[in-house]
Each structure stands twice: as structure tokens, then as C-alpha cells.
Design an enzyme around this catalytic site. Structure first.
Site, short mmCIF file in Angstrom:
data_model
loop_
_atom_site.label_atom_id
_atom_site.label_comp_id
_atom_site.label_asym_id
_atom_site.label_seq_id
_atom_site.Cartn_x
_atom_site.Cartn_y
_atom_site.Cartn_z
N HIS A 1 1.40 -0.76 -4.99
CA HIS A 1 1.08 -1.87 -4.80
C HIS A 1 0.33 -2.14 -3.91
O HIS A 1 0.52 -2.40 -2.29
CB HIS A 1 2.28 -2.57 -5.11
N GLU B 1 6.58 -1.35 -2.31
CA GLU B 1 6.24 -0.39 -3.08
C GLU B 1 4.81 0.45 -2.86
O GLU B 1 4.15 -0.12 -2.27
CB GLU B 1 5.94 -1.46 -3.91
N HIS C 1 -0.15 -10.35 -8.89
CA HIS C 1 -0.98 -9.96 -10.29
C HIS C 1 -1.68 -11.12 -11.08
O HIS C 1 -2.09 -10.76 -10.91
CB HIS C 1 -0.12 -9.24 -11.30
#
Length: 186
Positions: A164, A161, A97
Site C-alpha cells: 500500500h 502493508e 483509496h
């Protein structure tokens, strides 16, 4: 001249919703992390997100983005809240990120309601793993639909996840510390 590889994600142009969870207190840190809720991505990731939005719309769906570019200070705050490398990347390694090449998102139906993915965003349990087997078939289909859209748009998934997605070879992108994204104050 702006030399940053980050670009603003234009929700209207992409026909997506942006709900940056870390701009509010309802997140795993339990407090606002971002002072301003600007959704930024690396140019390369934004191009892929545009394609993902088109693919979702072809299926009568749309995207809701929960998080995109995350400044390094924010990664440190999340690590302090949950120092578990299965779910939060150690800030010493640098989050994808923080490279601007990862996005957290879900699918919305034609009425703008989120599809059932079996868990909420940032639900850091085994049930949130991409291919957790003990979920109803409808949830499995929804996760696989999101997976297909995102893979088709050029992203890859991670195992832990369902929300993601990141560009392949994310490690090859440099960390970006955009100081225009300031921390929220307690």
C-alpha cells in the site's frame, strides 16, 4: 463536462499490469466487490504512478496494480469482512483509496513474474508489515526496492502493508463517491 478528479489508469501507456483483486472472488471478502474492473486514480496519484512505472522500468522491472480508487460501498464491504483498523480503514473515516490517492501494487521481474515479497497481497498478518524483520534478505531487498521506487515517485508507505502506497497528506483530498463503479451482485 466531467468534473471528477479521477482518471482511468492506462496500463498500456504506463507499461504496467492491472489485476484488480476486488473484481474477483479471491480476496479478503471472499466475493467480487467491483462489477467492472476499471482502474481509476486521482490525477495527482496517476502522475506519480507514471513516474513509479518509469523508475521500475529503469531497474528492469514493472508494476502490477491490485487496487486503486475504491468506492465507499467497497470500503464498507471490506470493513465488514475485516473490521480491523490496522489493515482496513473504518469507512466512517474514509479510506485513502476512496479519495483516489492510494494504490496497492507489487513489482514484476523482466519475465513478468512477481518478486517474492514474503506474503501475498491482502495477507493481513504481521509478516505483511513493511519492515517485518523475520524475512529472508531477498524478500527484504524486494520490499525495499518497491519502497524506493514508490518514495522516489512521490508516494509514502504505511507500516502495516508492504503493498500500500498513498500520496502525502491524503486526508486533504476529499472522498469521492463515483457511482459509475457499481457493486458486484451476489
Amino acid at each position: 463536462m466531467n468534473s471528477s478528479p479521477l482518471v482511468n489508469v492506462d496500463a498500456e501507456a504506463l507499461k504496467i499490469e492491472i489485476d484488480l483483486i476486488y473484481a474477483g472472488a479471491d480476496n479478503l471478502a471472499g466475493k467480487p466487490i467491483y462489477k467492472d474492473a476499471r482502474c481509476l486514480l486521482h490525477r495527482d496519484a496517476e502522475i506519480c504512478l507514471r513516474l513509479a512505472s518509469r523508475l521500475a522500468h529503469q531497474a528492469g522491472l514493472s508494476l502490477r496494480v491490485f487496487d486503486a480508487y475504491r468506492p465507499p460501498y467497497a470500503q464498507l464491504l471490506l470493513w465488514e469482512a475485516l473490521p480491523n483498523p490496522e489493515y482496513v480503514r473504518d469507512p466512517k473515516l474514509g479510506s485513502h483509496h476512496s479519495r483516489g490517492v492510494a494504490v496497492d501494487l507489487t513489482l514484476l521481474d523482466g519475465e513478468g513474474q512477481p518478486l517474492d515479497m514474503g506474503t501475498g497481497f491482502d495477507d493481513m498478518r504481521e509478516q505483511s508489515h513493511q519492515f517485518f524483520p523475520d524475512l529472508p534478505p531477498a524478500v527484504q531487498r524486494n520490499r525495499l526496492l518497491l519502497l524506493g521506487i514508490m518514495l522516489g515517485a512521490g508516494f509514502q508507505h504505511i507500516a502495516s502493508e508492504w503493498w500500500h502506497y498513498e500520496l502525502p497528506d491524503a486526508e486533504n483530498y476529499p472522498l469521492i463517491d463515483d457511482h459509475s463503479i457499481r457493486p458486484a451482485r451476489d
